[in-house]
Design an enzyme around this catalytic site. Structure first.
Site, PDB file in Angstrom:
ATOM      1  N   SER A   1     -96.462 -65.415 -39.268  1.00 42.45           N
ATOM      2  CA  SER A   1     -95.301 -65.868 -40.038  1.00 42.45           C
ATOM      3  C   SER A   1     -95.702 -66.151 -41.478  1.00 42.45           C
ATOM      4  O   SER A   1     -96.868 -66.419 -41.774  1.00 42.45           O
ATOM      5  CB  SER A   1     -94.695 -67.121 -39.403  1.00 42.45           C
ATOM      6  OG  SER A   1     -94.273 -66.862 -38.079  1.00 42.45           O
TER       7      SER A   1
ATOM      8  N   LYS B   1     -97.361 -69.035 -47.883  1.00 47.84           N
ATOM      9  CA  LYS B   1     -98.361 -68.483 -46.967  1.00 47.84           C
ATOM     10  C   LYS B   1     -98.005 -67.045 -46.606  1.00 47.84           C
ATOM     11  O   LYS B   1     -96.905 -66.770 -46.126  1.00 47.84           O
ATOM     12  CB  LYS B   1     -98.447 -69.308 -45.683  1.00 47.84           C
ATOM     13  CG  LYS B   1     -99.576 -68.856 -44.753  1.00 47.84           C
ATOM     14  CD  LYS B   1     -99.543 -69.561 -43.408  1.00 47.84           C
ATOM     15  CE  LYS B   1     -98.776 -68.818 -42.355  1.00 47.84           C
ATOM     16  NZ  LYS B   1     -99.342 -67.507 -41.951  1.00 47.84           N
TER      17      LYS B   1
ATOM     18  N   LEU C   1     -97.723 -72.944 -39.629  1.00 46.92           N
ATOM     19  CA  LEU C   1     -96.917 -71.730 -39.566  1.00 46.92           C
ATOM     20  C   LEU C   1     -97.735 -70.732 -38.764  1.00 46.92           C
ATOM     21  O   LEU C   1     -98.939 -70.611 -38.972  1.00 46.92           O
ATOM     22  CB  LEU C   1     -96.653 -71.171 -40.967  1.00 46.92           C
ATOM     23  CG  LEU C   1     -95.381 -71.589 -41.712  1.00 46.92           C
ATOM     24  CD1 LEU C   1     -95.318 -70.881 -43.058  1.00 46.92           C
ATOM     25  CD2 LEU C   1     -94.134 -71.289 -40.900  1.00 46.92           C
ATOM     26  N   ASP C   2     -97.083 -70.005 -37.876  1.00 53.85           N
ATOM     27  CA  ASP C   2     -97.795 -69.029 -37.058  1.00 53.85           C
ATOM     28  C   ASP C   2     -98.600 -68.062 -37.924  1.00 53.85           C
ATOM     29  O   ASP C   2     -98.229 -67.760 -39.058  1.00 53.85           O
ATOM     30  CB  ASP C   2     -96.811 -68.210 -36.215  1.00 53.85           C
ATOM     31  CG  ASP C   2     -96.057 -69.054 -35.209  1.00 53.85           C
ATOM     32  OD1 ASP C   2     -96.562 -70.129 -34.865  1.00 53.85           O
ATOM     33  OD2 ASP C   2     -94.970 -68.628 -34.777  1.00 53.85           O
ATOM     34  N   TYR C   3     -99.655 -67.530 -37.341  1.00 53.46           N
ATOM     35  CA  TYR C   3    -100.507 -66.530 -38.008  1.00 53.46           C
ATOM     36  C   TYR C   3     -99.674 -65.363 -38.526  1.00 53.46           C
ATOM     37  O   TYR C   3     -99.895 -64.872 -39.641  1.00 53.46           O
ATOM     38  CB  TYR C   3    -101.544 -66.030 -36.998  1.00 53.46           C
ATOM     39  CG  TYR C   3    -102.491 -64.976 -37.505  1.00 53.46           C
ATOM     40  CD1 TYR C   3    -103.563 -65.309 -38.334  1.00 53.46           C
ATOM     41  CD2 TYR C   3    -102.330 -63.641 -37.124  1.00 53.46           C
ATOM     42  CE1 TYR C   3    -104.446 -64.333 -38.788  1.00 53.46           C
ATOM     43  CE2 TYR C   3    -103.209 -62.667 -37.572  1.00 53.46           C
ATOM     44  CZ  TYR C   3    -104.256 -63.010 -38.403  1.00 53.46           C
ATOM     45  OH  TYR C   3    -105.129 -62.049 -38.852  1.00 53.46           O
TER      46      TYR C   3
END
Length: 246
Positions: free
Chosen positions: A109, A71, A105-107
Site C-alpha cells: 500500500s 510512502k 501501512l501494508d507493504y
C-alpha cells in the site's frame, strides 16, 4: 531545547518508552530515577536539564519532531527489516532524532504515514477511541453493489476480528475491466483491514492508497517525498486526538 517543566510521566511517554499510564506505574513502582534518586511521586516535574533513568536505562530527551511521508508501495512501515527491505526511515537519512512510524501501512500500500519521536502523540493517534479518520482509495476486482458495501459499516467478521468502515463512496467503475475504485473511511486500522474486508466480500483489492489522515492530505507530495508537519498541523492533530479525554 528549553527548560520548560513537565510532569515526569508525560516526559517518559513522549520519549516513546511506554504509554503515560504505564509510565505512572513505573514511577510508583520505584523504577524511575531523576538525577540519580528514585522518584515515586507522580506530581514530580522535570525539565530537559534533568537526567532521567527508566529501569536503569537513561532517557534520551530529544526535541520533538513530526513528519509526513508519502510512502511508496514496496516499503516496510518500520525502522528496520530483517530481510533488508526498504523501510520508511530510509527516506530520512539526515534526521538526527530517533523517529518511528505511527501505525502501519501494508507493504503493498502507499500513501500518508506519519513519523515522530513523540510517543504520547503517536499513542493517541493510533488509539481507535480517539476517532481519527483515515481515508483510503482502493481499486478492487469486480463491481460491488451498494447493499454489499453497506456491510462495511455494520462490520464484517474475518477470523477473530470484526472489521468496520465508517463510510464509503464510489469514485468510478469500469465494466470493461470489471473493476471499481472506492473511497473507504476508517477510524481504526487493524492488520490489512481494508484488504481483508474486501476479500471477505469477494472483491480483492489490487491497489490501495491512504490519501488523508485526520486533517492531513498528500497535497504537494510525490511517492517517496516527505515534509515536516507545521506547528498548526501538529496542534490540529492533537486536538482531534483529544476529542475523548482519558
Amino acid at each position: 531545547m528549553t527548560n520548560k517543566f513537565e510532569r515526569l510521566q508525560k516526559v517518559i511517554a513522549k520519549s516513546g518508552v511506554t504509554s503515560r499510564r504505564k509510565a505512572e506505574q513505573l514511577i510508583t513502582d520505584g523504577k524511575v530515577k531523576v538525577n540519580g534518586s528514585i522518584t515515586t511521586e507522580l506530581g514530580t516535574k522535570v525539565s530537559t536539564a534533568d537526567e532521567i533513568e527508566v529501569n536503569g536505562v537513561p532517557l534520551q530527551q530529544e526535541a520533538l519532531v513530526y513528519y509526513m511521508l508519502y510512502k511508496p508501495r514496496g516499503v516496510i512501515s518500520s525502522v528496520k527489516d530483517d530481510k533488508n527491505r526498504k523501510v520508511v526511515t530510509d527516506f530520512f537519512p539526515g534526521i538526527q532524532e530517533r523517529i518511528f512510524p505511527i501505525g502501519r501501512l501494508d507493504y503493498d500500500s502507499s500513501g500518508i504515514i506519519l513519523l515522530t519521536n513523540d510517543g504520547e502523540f503517536a499513542n493517541h493517534l493510533m488509539h481507535p477511541r480517539y476517532g481519527i479518520e483515515k481515508v483510503y482509495v482502493a481499486k478492487v476486482k469486480g463491481i460491488p453493489s451498494k447493499p454489499e458495501l453497506n456491510k462495511l459499516r455494520k462490520g464484517i467478521k474475518v477470523d477473530r476480528d470484526i472489521l468496520k468502515a465508517v463510510g464509503y463512496k464510489f469514485l468510478s467503475t469500469d465494466k470493461d475491466t470489471n473493476t471499481a475504485i472506492i473511497e473507504i473511511t476508517l477510524q481504526e486500522g487493524k492488520n490489512r483491514h481494508i484488504r481483508r474486508m474486501m476479500e471477505q466480500l469477494g472483491y480483492p483489492v489490487t491497489k490501495l492508497k491512504r490519501e488523508r489522515y485526520g486533517v492531513l492530505t498528500l497535497k504537494g507530495l510525490k511517492p517517496g517525498e516527505s515534509r515536516p508537519l507545521t506547528p498548526h498541523e501538529v496542534k490540529m492533530m492533537r486536538q482531534q486526538a483529544s476529542k475523548i479525554v482519558e
